[in-house]
Design an enzyme around this catalytic site. Structure first.
Site, PDB file in Angstrom:
ATOM      1  N   SER A   1     -35.798   7.726 -33.311  1.00 36.15           N
ATOM      2  CA  SER A   1     -35.268   6.462 -33.819  1.00 36.15           C
ATOM      3  C   SER A   1     -35.332   6.483 -35.337  1.00 36.15           C
ATOM      4  CB  SER A   1     -36.110   5.290 -33.306  1.00 36.15           C
ATOM      5  OG  SER A   1     -35.794   4.085 -33.976  1.00 36.15           O
TER       6      SER A   1
ATOM      7  N   TYR B   1     -44.394   1.336 -31.931  1.00 31.29           N
ATOM      8  CA  TYR B   1     -43.108   1.981 -31.677  1.00 31.29           C
ATOM      9  C   TYR B   1     -42.783   2.972 -32.796  1.00 31.29           C
ATOM     10  CZ  TYR B   1     -38.095   2.552 -30.846  1.00 31.29           C
ATOM     11  OH  TYR B   1     -36.846   3.079 -30.616  1.00 31.29           O
TER      12      TYR B   1
END
Length: 166
Positions: free
Chosen positions: A56, A69
């Site tokens: 990501s 995350y």
């Protein structure tokens, strides 16, 4: 080949993260990816092959996605590099894709908020959220023989978000 695509998030502020949240996100986003890569890596030792990790942009730049995350995605990017270094002599290529916002069931609730959506668009030079089919080409390329001299790389599929300046 292998595509490590499992991922999830619990959007807690750093001071509110529980140990259970930490474990759940780490297990889903990072531990599973490593052990799948390890298992397929064992099988590719003689034949070579390709592993593609879905990371990501949150592993590259600081975002409001939450520290846990972001930590998993940054670790996945580094894991990609180290596995590529270690397994390159066996002709096993390991690369990653770092997406920004795409229309998915997980992002749908966030993208329904017009203010939040506008903030995303404002920091994305291409001025929009990505469509899932726009991940196909990069994934196919990195997994194919066309990328046989590409390893240890993260390709940011982000509409230019990670390069936006003033």
């Amino acid at each position: 080949g292998l595509v490590n695509n499992a991922g999830m998030n619990i959007r807690s502020k750093a001071l509110d993260v529980t140990e259970d949240e930490w474990e759940t996100i780490q297990q889903t986003n990072l531990k599973s990816a490593f052990f799948f890569a390890q298992e397929i890596g064992k099988r590719m030792q003689e034949t070579g092959g390709s592993i593609l990790n879905i990371a990501s942009v949150a592993g590259h730049v600081a975002l409001r996605t939450g520290v846990v995350y972001a930590t998993t995605k940054a670790a996945m990017i580094q894991m990609t590099k180290v596995l590529a270094l270690e397994w390159g002599p066996r002709n096993i290529r390991v690369n990653a894709i770092g997406p920004w916002y795409f229309k998915t069931p997980l992002t749908e609730p966030l993208l329904k908020d017009p203010t939040y959506l506008q903030e995303i668009v404002d920091v994305t030079p291409l001025g929009r959220v990505g469509e899932l089919e726009e991940l196909v080409g990069p994934a196919v390329f990195l997994s194919s023989a066309s990328a046989r001299y590409v390893t240890g790389q993260t390709l940011y599929v982000d509409g230019g978000m990670t390069i936006k300046g003033f």
